[in-house]
Scaffold this active site. Structure first.
Site, mmCIF file in Angstrom:
data_model
loop_
_atom_site.group_PDB
_atom_site.id
_atom_site.type_symbol
_atom_site.label_atom_id
_atom_site.label_comp_id
_atom_site.label_asym_id
_atom_site.label_seq_id
_atom_site.Cartn_x
_atom_site.Cartn_y
_atom_site.Cartn_z
ATOM 1 N N GLU A 165 20.146 15.063 22.768
ATOM 2 C CA GLU A 165 19.809 13.652 22.876
ATOM 3 C C GLU A 165 21.020 12.794 22.549
ATOM 4 O O GLU A 165 21.856 13.176 21.730
ATOM 5 C CB GLU A 165 18.703 13.280 21.884
ATOM 6 C CG GLU A 165 17.399 14.008 22.063
ATOM 7 C CD GLU A 165 16.364 13.584 21.044
ATOM 8 O OE1 GLU A 165 15.172 13.856 21.276
ATOM 9 O OE2 GLU A 165 16.743 12.993 20.013
ATOM 10 N N HIS A 189 20.829 15.616 18.133
ATOM 11 C CA HIS A 189 21.151 14.248 18.536
ATOM 12 C C HIS A 189 22.477 13.861 17.887
ATOM 13 O O HIS A 189 22.501 13.200 16.854
ATOM 14 C CB HIS A 189 20.032 13.294 18.099
ATOM 15 C CG HIS A 189 20.145 11.918 18.646
ATOM 16 N ND1 HIS A 189 19.047 11.149 18.965
ATOM 17 C CD2 HIS A 189 21.220 11.153 18.937
ATOM 18 C CE1 HIS A 189 19.442 9.975 19.423
ATOM 19 N NE2 HIS A 189 20.763 9.962 19.405
ATOM 20 N N HIS A 233 9.238 11.005 17.919
ATOM 21 C CA HIS A 233 9.595 10.038 16.889
ATOM 22 C C HIS A 233 8.382 9.761 16.005
ATOM 23 O O HIS A 233 7.406 9.169 16.438
ATOM 24 C CB HIS A 233 10.136 8.722 17.448
ATOM 25 C CG HIS A 233 11.005 7.996 16.449
ATOM 26 N ND1 HIS A 233 12.375 8.158 16.401
ATOM 27 C CD2 HIS A 233 10.697 7.152 15.454
ATOM 28 C CE1 HIS A 233 12.873 7.417 15.434
ATOM 29 N NE2 HIS A 233 11.873 6.797 14.833
#
Length: 237
Positions: free
Chosen positions: A70, A43, A190
């Site tokens: 991401e 990410h 998450h």
């Protein structure tokens, strides 16, 4: 079996703390693959505070599993994804000052924007996923954008599960079922961990992939990286 994609941002955070190249994120990713993970997630953020854009370019030629990138689709990020052509891009509505991702997309408000971005990725054969909260309206909105998958934002689940809430996964199960009915694949990520993942997996249907980084790397400090990944894979079977 739900696939495990390991987010290696925290490995890059550790490296950046000393300004050198230890630990090396490319070698770490290769080891994670060799230990059985089915994917690698990164990410990159504009300030490159953990994964750098150069890391993404270095990783692409050596990975043998699915590569998932991401991020918020600003021009710099979009250009990187189109250059690398990963297996999957996950669109996340990062606030500039956020320490970590803290909300899913409003897929109704941003429908036209997401449609345009997603169409560009899909033209290049890149599977797309949208980071969303477990809200049915957002799932229905996601289906209208042309995305292939959604990624359920699981922080609320993790908080409720830690409190002992037996319904911690209820909204996620309902949204996963709706997504499936609408032809969308279902990912999640998450704050999933060895403590809560089995409950989530047992209660949320149609789960194609989980992306786990912070908890997995933290747990590996105690258990070792190979054993930790093996424990996650056992829970996902």
């Amino acid at each position: 079996m739900t696939k495990l994609s390991v987010n290696i941002n925290k490995i890059a955070t550790l490296r950046n703390a000393r300004g050198g190249d230890v630990p090396n994120v490319v070698e770490a990713a290769k080891m994670i693959e060799s230990f059985g993970a089915e994917g690698i997630t990164v990410h990159p953020r504009p300030d490159e505070r953990h994964i750098r854009y150069a890391d993404v370019r270095d990783l692409k030629p050596v990975l043998n599993t699915e590569f998932n990138i991401e991020g918020k689709p600003i021009s710099q990020f979009t250009n990187l994804v189109l250059e690398i052509k990963p297996a999957q891009v996950t669109l996340v509505p990062d606030a500039e000052d956020a320490i970590t991702s803290n909300a899913g997309w409003d897929t109704v408000k941003h429908e036209d924007y997401l449609k345009e971005v997603i169409a560009g990725f899909k033209e290049q054969g890149i599977r797309t996923s949208i980071f969303v909260d477990p809200v049915k309206e957002m799932i229905e909105g996601a289906a209208k954008t042309g995305t292939d998958r959604i990624e359920l934002y699981t922080e609320a689940f993790a908080v409720d599960y830690a409190k002992g809430d037996p319904n911690a996964a209820k909204a996620y199960a309902e949204c996963a079922e709706l997504a499936h009915q609408l032809g969308l694949g279902v990912n999640a990520g998450h704050d999933l961990s060895l403590d809560n993942l089995k409950f989530f997996k047992d209660n949320v249907p149609h789960l194609a992939e989980v992306s786990i980084g912070h908890a997995l790397i933290s747990e590996a400090l105690y258990m070792g990286l190979e054993k930790t990944i093996q424990e996650y894979l056992k829970l996902l079977k």
